[in-house]
Structures are given as structure tokens and as C-alpha cells.
Design a protein around this motif. Structure first.
Motif, PDB file in Angstrom:
ATOM      1  N   ALA A  16      31.466  33.439  50.786  1.00 17.62           N
ATOM      2  CA  ALA A  16      32.261  32.329  50.261  1.00 17.62           C
ATOM      3  C   ALA A  16      32.529  32.469  48.766  1.00 17.62           C
ATOM      4  CB  ALA A  16      31.561  30.998  50.547  1.00 17.62           C
ATOM      5  N   LEU A  17      31.642  33.166  48.059  1.00 17.74           N
ATOM      6  CA  LEU A  17      31.764  33.228  46.596  1.00 17.74           C
ATOM      7  C   LEU A  17      33.059  33.904  46.169  1.00 17.74           C
ATOM      8  CD1 LEU A  17      30.301  32.558  43.928  1.00 17.74           C
ATOM      9  CD2 LEU A  17      29.359  34.884  43.989  1.00 17.74           C
ATOM     10  N   LYS A  18      33.359  35.071  46.747  1.00 14.24           N
ATOM     11  CA  LYS A  18      34.573  35.781  46.337  1.00 14.24           C
ATOM     12  C   LYS A  18      35.827  35.017  46.752  1.00 14.24           C
ATOM     13  CE  LYS A  18      33.976  38.768  50.376  1.00 14.24           C
ATOM     14  NZ  LYS A  18      33.521  40.098  50.816  1.00 14.24           N
ATOM     15  N   LEU A  19      35.792  34.338  47.895  1.00 18.12           N
ATOM     16  CA  LEU A  19      36.941  33.531  48.319  1.00 18.12           C
ATOM     17  C   LEU A  19      37.165  32.373  47.355  1.00 18.12           C
ATOM     18  CD1 LEU A  19      39.152  32.987  50.411  1.00 18.12           C
ATOM     19  CD2 LEU A  19      37.458  31.752  51.785  1.00 18.12           C
ATOM     20  N   TRP A  20      36.096  31.761  46.914  1.00 16.99           N
ATOM     21  CA  TRP A  20      36.157  30.677  45.919  1.00 16.99           C
ATOM     22  C   TRP A  20      36.750  31.185  44.618  1.00 16.99           C
ATOM     23  CZ3 TRP A  20      31.938  29.193  42.120  1.00 16.99           C
ATOM     24  CH2 TRP A  20      32.107  27.889  41.620  1.00 16.99           C
ATOM     25  N   PHE A  21      36.311  32.367  44.180  1.00 17.20           N
ATOM     26  CA  PHE A  21      36.859  32.964  42.965  1.00 17.20           C
ATOM     27  C   PHE A  21      38.367  33.201  43.094  1.00 17.20           C
ATOM     28  CE2 PHE A  21      33.405  35.043  40.162  1.00 17.20           C
ATOM     29  CZ  PHE A  21      32.540  33.982  40.354  1.00 17.20           C
ATOM     30  N   VAL A  22      38.785  33.729  44.228  1.00 14.59           N
ATOM     31  CA  VAL A  22      40.205  34.037  44.440  1.00 14.59           C
ATOM     32  C   VAL A  22      41.054  32.770  44.399  1.00 14.59           C
ATOM     33  CG1 VAL A  22      41.901  34.848  46.141  1.00 14.59           C
ATOM     34  CG2 VAL A  22      39.836  36.184  45.691  1.00 14.59           C
ATOM     35  N   ILE A  23      40.643  31.768  45.142  1.00 15.44           N
ATOM     36  CA  ILE A  23      41.432  30.536  45.211  1.00 15.44           C
ATOM     37  C   ILE A  23      41.508  29.862  43.844  1.00 15.44           C
ATOM     38  CG2 ILE A  23      41.558  28.219  46.221  1.00 15.44           C
ATOM     39  CD1 ILE A  23      40.331  29.382  48.778  1.00 15.44           C
ATOM     40  N   ARG A  24      40.406  29.865  43.110  1.00 12.88           N
ATOM     41  CA  ARG A  24      40.419  29.220  41.796  1.00 12.88           C
ATOM     42  C   ARG A  24      41.219  30.025  40.776  1.00 12.88           C
ATOM     43  NH1 ARG A  24      34.750  26.916  39.834  1.00 12.88           N
ATOM     44  NH2 ARG A  24      36.197  26.046  38.292  1.00 12.88           N
ATOM     45  N   ASP A  25      41.158  31.356  40.873  1.00 14.05           N
ATOM     46  CA  ASP A  25      41.876  32.194  39.911  1.00 14.05           C
ATOM     47  C   ASP A  25      43.388  32.160  40.162  1.00 14.05           C
ATOM     48  OD1 ASP A  25      41.670  34.513  37.799  1.00 14.05           O
ATOM     49  OD2 ASP A  25      42.997  35.256  39.361  1.00 14.05           O
TER      50      ASP A  25
END
Length: 471
Positions: free
Chosen positions: A348-357
Motif C-alpha cells: 500500500a505504501l508505494k500506491l499511496w506515494f503514487v496517488i499523492r504525488d
């Protein structure tokens, strides 16, 4: 051996190397030009007795391993479906590796479980998934589909197969011949036998024909079989054909059959409101899968699996040995009960980073750009007398072939096989092929995260140049 001090030093060097790699990736052959055995023959047959310097290890990586890698992040990678990465995703993956957490239950990393739950909640309204559904993050769509098929099996047998095994259960599963091979594999693994997977007739657009599906179900019932599950494809692997979810849902409801939607690649397009119609009728389905690691700029592996009946999923996979009992059970989501693996990465961490970026607008802009490039490419094919589209393009995938002056289908297949080989052997682009209604066709997939119009133009010029050489 690396210690804290040398780790810091080498890590800084690696980050610089990674940034340079992305800046210069266009200069590398897209498809590795290595020959079979070439890599392993350059490496020692036995491991070292004593530790080696990191400098030496990395030199071998650059000189031996890197040339043997196909560059999936190249903007001239147009094969298969992309396994996309992006700068925020890479950084998220680095932190995941650093934390090194095994996120099997809430207590082993509360933030991992709750961030995963948040990602599901973020995506549902964006993709028009029913609000009452829930879900989790799996490794691949193959695993998620297997979870769906096993859940369907257990629900149909009132959870008796998990307990007692198959006892002359004559379960039938249904999909089209265009559906991904993971369906065949899932039916094998769950014990039903691939002979009990029915491949249903498709129409001119290669989408499943609802009336043919219903006829197959009725025939099986008359012959003593038990219809268990249907897999509808929203974007088949070959051509992105889209099965009619709404009509299939009505049939599944009529005969009490589980409906699983496989939108592994095309599901990302649901981030665009204008494509919500692809899943009209999803409320009639039981489960849905898509891969952010294909077209949503998130490092492999990251698969989002939505499900209508959370309890059916948990009841299928739940096992509670003493060493996994916790005081928080029942208050939190312990995702080890939501699929096959006990161990789980912090995806979930990398997906969270992508969506926020990127932001939702940034993701939507990229998707629309990719589709506009595909439309341009399809127009070029249409306007060139030596090429033809073999089926109407969908989203960002164009299936086409060279036609030349020879009309013999067998010779045309050979000509197109030579064309795709010439393109790939050049190292300047990478395409793969499929069969469309029996015709050998090249697939141009325009979905790499940072691809631009000029990359597509260069690939089209390469295709024409190689075609002219063959003609």
C-alpha cells in the motif's frame, strides 16, 4: 561486508545511479539482446567462500546483469502490458524494503493494514466500485482471481470442500476463449479440473456472447453439472475486448453463479469518469480485480482486489493457529485471511506515494495522453497502404499487421512474425504479437509512465523502416 558506514556511502551512490539510469534508459536496447545461457556462463558456478566488496558485486551487475535485462521502463517498451514504475513508486518501494516488514496481520504493522484499507476506500468512488464493497491488495491478478474462484467454490459447496475435499462435485466455470490464462490455472489449482472450464463463444468484437453463456449454463445443469463461477473480462489480454458485465450479471443472478470481473489492465481506465460504462452492472458481480502495477505507475507487484462479501472471502481462507491469535482480532482487518499467502508485503505504501504525488488529475492526464497517442498511431496505420488494423483499437492498445501485396494468410503471418522480430532485434523498440480471429497481429501498447508523442513517432518510423526492408 557492508556495515552502517559503508551502507550509507553505497546507498548514496546507488540513488545517483538510479537517477542516471532513468535519464539514459532510452539509450539502452529495449529488449535484451542476450542469447540463452550467455548470462549464467559469465558467472562463477559456485558462491564465494568469503564476502566480496560491494564495488565488485556492482561492477558485475553493470557488466553482466544489466545487459541481460529487458527495459520495461523504457518509453519505447510497447510489448505485453506495461509493468509501470514511477519516481514516487520507486521511493516508496525503497522505504518498503528498508522497513522490511511482514504485514500479515494488523499487529505486525498497524500502519500497513490501515493504509491498505484506506487505499481501497480511496479507489472505490474514483472507479465507481459499489460503496458497500471492500477489498485488499494482492500480489498479482492471478492470485486474486484464484482467491475469487476458491471463494466461489466454497460458497457453492457451503464451505464443504475446504472441510472434506471434492466428493464428485461437478462444478463448472465459464469464461471466453479470449480471457487470460490465469483462469485456466486457477481452475486447475482449485481442483475442479480444466475440463470443467467452459470457453464461451465471442462476438465480432471478441466479447463474450451472453446468450451463448446462458445456453452453456442451461446445458450443464441439464447434464447434472453445477455452474459455479463466470469470469468476465474488462479488457482481454490480446485486444482489450470488454465483456458485457450488465448482461452477464443478470445471467449469474438468475442461476446463482459467482461473477468475477478481471480488469487487470483496463481497470485503471476507470479512474476516468468517461470509462465508468465499462463496468455498468458491477453491482451484480461478486469480485473485481485490477493491477495498479500495469497502468497506474506503481511498481510490480500491486494488485487491488475488491469483493462484495467480505465474510465469504474470510470464511474461505481463515485459519487461526494459536501463535496468530491476538487481542485485536475482530476489531481490525487481518489481511492474512483475505487470500492464499500468510506473509504479505507493505504494497500500500508505494500506491499511496503514487496517488499523492500524481494526484488524481495527474493520473487522469497521463491516461488520456496515452490514449491520444494510440489514436494517433492507429490513424497512421490506417493511412499507410502497407498496413491494416485487425480490430478496432481500444484504450491505448492498437492491433495491426503488415499486409504487403501477398494475400495468402499463412505467408502474411510469416511476414508479420519477421517484422516483429526485426523490430525487437534492433533494440530500438519492443512489441509483441497476438492472434486476432486467426490472424497474426502486432500489438502496440502505449502505456509506459513517461512515454511522449515523439517516442511513439520514432517507434512508428522504425516499424515502417523494418517493413520496407522486408517488402
Amino acid at each position: 561486508m557492508l556495515d552502517k558506514k559503508s551502507f550509507r556511502k553505497e546507498a548514496h551512490k546507488l540513488v545517483d545511479w538510479m537517477a542516471d539510469f532513468y535519464e539514459n534508459i532510452e539509450n539502452l536496447p529495449v529488449k535484451s539482446l542476450s542469447k540463452p545461457g550467455e548470462i549464467i556462463n559469465q558467472l562463477p558456478k559456485n558462491p564465494p567462500a568469503k564476502g566480496e566488496s560491494f564495488d565488485q558485486v556492482f561492477k558485475d551487475f553493470e557488466s553482466i546483469i544489466l545487459p541481460g535485462m529487458t527495459q520495461w521502463q523504457s518509453p519505447k517498451f510497447h510489448a505485453y502490458f506495461p509493468a509501470n514504475s514511477s519516481y514516487p513508486s520507486v521511493l516508496g518501494e525503497m522505504l518498503t524494503a528498508t522497513l522490511g516488514a511482514q504485514c500479515m496481520i494488523w499487529e505486525t504493522s498497524p500502519a500497513a493494514a490501515e493504509l491498505e484499507e484506506l487505499m481501497i476506500n480511496w479507489l472505490k468512488p474514483l472507479m465507481n466500485i459499489p460503496a458497500e464493497w471492500t477489498g485488499c491488495i494482492q500480489d498479482t491478478a492471478s492470485t486474486a482471481t484464484l482467491a475469487a474462484m476458491i471463494s466461489a467454490r466454497e460458497k457453492k459447496s457451503n464451505w464443504s470442500i475446504n472441510q472434506s475435499g471434492f466428493d464428485n462435485q461437478k462444478l463448472k466455470f465459464y469464461c471466453s476463449a479470449e480471457t487470460h490464462s490465469s483462469i485456466d490455472k486457477a481452475v486447475k489449482i482449485l481442483g475442479a479440473g480444466v475440463e470443467n472450464l467452459v470457453k464461451v463463444e465471442v462476438d465480432e468484437s471478441l466479447a463474450i456472447i451472453p446468450s451463448s453463456l446462458e445456453s452453456a449454463i442451461k446445458s450443464d445443469i441439464e447434464n447434472g453439472f453445477i455452474p459455479c463461477a463466470v469470469v468476465a473480462a474488462v479488457g482481454t489480454t490480446g485486444t482489450l475486448a470488454i465483456d458485457p458485465v450488465d448482461a452477464i450479471g443478470d445471467i449469474c443472478k438468475k442461476y446463482d453463479v459467482w461473477l468475477h470481473i478481471d480488469a487487470a489492465y483496463a481497470g485503471t481506465a476507470l479512474m476516468l469518469p468517461e470509462y465508468h460504462s465499462m463496468i455498468t452492472g458491477i453491482a451484480k458481480a461478486d469480485s473485481f480485480v485490477f493491477n495498479p502495477h500495469k497502468w497506474m505507475f506503481t511498481n510490480f507487484d500491486c494488485t487491488v482486489y475488491f469483493i462484495k462479501d467480505e465474510e465469504a472471502l474470510i470464511k474461505t481462507f481463515e485459519i487461526l493457529p494459536e501463535y496468530l491469535k491476538t487481542s485485536t482480532r475482530g476489531q481490525v482487518k487481518d489481511y492474512r485471511d483475505w487470500g492464499v499467502p500468510l506473509g504479505r508485503r507493505f504494497r500500500a505504501l508505494k500506491l499511496w506515494f503514487v496517488i499523492r504525488d500524481f494526484g488524481i488529475e495527474g493520473i487522469q492526464t497521463r491516461l488520456r495522453e496515452h490514449m491520444s497517442y494510440a489514436k494517433w498511431f492507429a490513424n497512421q496505420v490506417n493511412e499507410n497502404q502497407h498496413f491494416e488494423l485487425v480490430i478496432e483499437p481500444k484504450l491505448n492498445v492498437v492491433c495491426f499487421r503488415i499486409i504487403g501485396s501477398e494475400k495468402n494468410e499463412e505467408q502474411l503471418d510469416e511476414l508479420n512474425a519477421k517484422l516483429v522480430a526485426a523490430i525487437n532485434n534492433s533494440g530500438e523498440a519492443y512489441l509483441t504479437h497476438t492472434k486476432v480471429k486467426g490472424k497474426y497481429a502486432l500489438r502496440m501498447v502505449i502505456g509506459q509512465t513517461y512515454v511522449q508523442q515523439h517516442h511513439v513517432e520514432e517507434s512508428w518510423q522504425l516499424i515502417q523502416d523494418k517493413a520496407n526492408e522486408l517488402l
